[in-house]
Write a protein that holds these residues in place. Sequence first.
Motif, mmCIF file in Angstrom:
data_model
loop_
_atom_site.group_PDB
_atom_site.id
_atom_site.type_symbol
_atom_site.label_atom_id
_atom_site.label_comp_id
_atom_site.label_asym_id
_atom_site.label_seq_id
_atom_site.Cartn_x
_atom_site.Cartn_y
_atom_site.Cartn_z
ATOM 1 N N CYS A 156 37.649 -23.001 -16.822
ATOM 2 C CA CYS A 156 37.833 -21.765 -16.076
ATOM 3 C C CYS A 156 38.184 -21.228 -15.939
ATOM 4 O O CYS A 156 37.855 -20.139 -17.040
ATOM 5 N N TYR A 157 37.827 -19.921 -15.164
ATOM 6 C CA TYR A 157 38.219 -18.413 -14.907
ATOM 7 C C TYR A 157 39.856 -18.153 -14.250
ATOM 8 O O TYR A 157 39.661 -16.922 -14.366
ATOM 9 N N ASP A 158 39.532 -19.352 -13.115
ATOM 10 C CA ASP A 158 41.037 -19.006 -13.227
ATOM 11 C C ASP A 158 42.201 -20.003 -12.914
ATOM 12 O O ASP A 158 41.395 -20.658 -13.168
ATOM 13 N N PRO A 159 42.479 -19.826 -13.457
ATOM 14 C CA PRO A 159 43.988 -20.263 -13.781
ATOM 15 C C PRO A 159 43.686 -22.527 -12.603
ATOM 16 O O PRO A 159 43.941 -21.671 -11.552
ATOM 17 N N ILE A 160 43.503 -23.362 -13.056
ATOM 18 C CA ILE A 160 43.648 -23.991 -12.109
ATOM 19 C C ILE A 160 44.680 -25.784 -12.291
ATOM 20 O O ILE A 160 45.594 -25.459 -13.400
ATOM 21 N N LYS A 161 45.664 -25.713 -11.227
ATOM 22 C CA LYS A 161 47.054 -26.277 -11.404
ATOM 23 C C LYS A 161 46.400 -28.194 -11.396
ATOM 24 O O LYS A 161 45.923 -28.629 -9.878
ATOM 25 N N ALA A 162 46.579 -28.755 -12.106
ATOM 26 C CA ALA A 162 46.331 -30.091 -12.681
ATOM 27 C C ALA A 162 47.303 -31.190 -12.399
ATOM 28 O O ALA A 162 47.979 -30.557 -13.524
ATOM 29 N N GLU A 218 32.371 -16.953 -16.868
ATOM 30 C CA GLU A 218 32.627 -15.250 -15.974
ATOM 31 C C GLU A 218 31.103 -14.239 -16.113
ATOM 32 O O GLU A 218 31.734 -13.968 -15.107
ATOM 33 N N ARG A 219 30.069 -14.595 -17.136
ATOM 34 C CA ARG A 219 29.363 -13.667 -17.195
ATOM 35 C C ARG A 219 28.413 -14.140 -16.502
ATOM 36 O O ARG A 219 27.279 -13.942 -16.028
ATOM 37 N N GLN A 220 28.875 -15.654 -16.000
ATOM 38 C CA GLN A 220 27.626 -15.625 -14.531
ATOM 39 C C GLN A 220 28.168 -15.881 -13.476
ATOM 40 O O GLN A 220 27.707 -17.389 -12.352
ATOM 41 N N LYS A 221 29.279 -16.418 -13.232
ATOM 42 C CA LYS A 221 30.292 -15.933 -12.098
ATOM 43 C C LYS A 221 29.590 -15.111 -10.642
ATOM 44 O O LYS A 221 29.638 -16.015 -9.348
ATOM 45 N N TYR A 222 29.193 -14.309 -10.544
ATOM 46 C CA TYR A 222 27.857 -14.261 -9.854
ATOM 47 C C TYR A 222 27.040 -15.055 -9.031
ATOM 48 O O TYR A 222 26.904 -15.269 -7.626
ATOM 49 N N LEU A 223 26.571 -16.006 -9.818
ATOM 50 C CA LEU A 223 25.939 -17.067 -9.592
ATOM 51 C C LEU A 223 26.941 -18.339 -9.008
ATOM 52 O O LEU A 223 26.435 -18.749 -7.840
ATOM 53 N N PHE A 224 27.588 -18.954 -9.423
ATOM 54 C CA PHE A 224 28.509 -19.896 -9.229
ATOM 55 C C PHE A 224 29.620 -19.454 -7.861
ATOM 56 O O PHE A 224 29.376 -20.285 -6.157
#
Length: 276
Positions: free
Chosen positions: A100-106, A152-158
Motif C-alpha cells: 500500500c502507499y497509505d498506512p492501513i489499519k487492519a 506509487e508510480r501508478q497512483k494516478y491510474l488507481f
Amino acid sequence: MIRLSYGEQIPKSSLKGELLLKMVNDGAIIMIPHGSKGYYAAKDIKSFRNYLNGIFNTDDLEALAEMMGKNEVSRAEQTRLTGNSKTKRQRTFKGFLVNCYDPIKAKLGNREITINPETGTFTFIYEYESFQIPPEIVVIGIENSENFRFIERQKYLFDKFLKPDERAIFVNRYPTDQTDDLRKWLMAIPNKYIHFGDLDLKGVDIYLNTFFTYLGEKSSFLIPNDAEERIRSGDSNRYNVQYRPNEGKTKDPRVQPLLDLIHKYHKGYDQEGFIE
C-alpha cells in the motif's frame, strides 16, 4: 491399518496401492479367499504392529490416523509423533503479499496491526483466515511483480477507480500456488476487488476464471480510459499466440468492450507500460 492390527479382516476391494503390495510381498498380511471377493488379514497381530512401527515410526497408530486426517498439521507435531516432519505431505507456506502507499489499519485475529511497508519491501500475510480490513478499503490485485513493486508510480491510474472515501490495498498472487489462499480470503470478506492485469486475452482470462467466477459482481477488471490507445500501440505477437477461434461471449459483460478492442487491433498491452 488399525483395523488389521486388531485382527479384523478387510475386504480385498477396500485395500489398494503400493503399500498394500509391499505388505503382501513382505508377508505382513495374507489374502484369505472367500468366493469371488476375498479378504486381507494380518498374518500375526503382534508382528504386524511391529511391522507398521517400522514403516511409520510410531506405536500410536490411532494418533497417527488422527494427525493424517487434519487439514493442517505443524511440522513440530509430526516430528513429535513420528520423528519425521514430512510424514504428512502439505503446503508449509501459505498466504499472500500485500502492499500500500497509505498506512492501513487492519486486524489479524484479535490484534490491531498497521500495513505500511517500507519502500522496497512488502508485507506477507500468513494467517490470512483472520486478516480483516475496513470495508472502505478496495482490494486491487496486481498480476506482475514490477507493477506491484512500484504502486506509487501508478497512483494516478488507481485513484481514478476509487471513490473519495475509499483507499486501496494491493495484493499479489505469486507464486501461483498462493492463488487459492488469496481467493479464499477475497471470498470471505465484503470488500470490492479490482483486478489489474495485462490488457490482453490472457489477462482477461485470468480475471474471469480465477476471480470473477468465484467473486461475481463484487469483482471487476481495471480498464483504463486510454485502453484503446494503449492496445493500438501494443504487441500483435501476443494476440496471435493467445487467440482461440470460436470463443464464446464473456461471463462478465463489463469486459466485453476491452475484448472488442483487443480483437479490433489484434494486439495486447502489458501492464508494465502504466508505470510512470
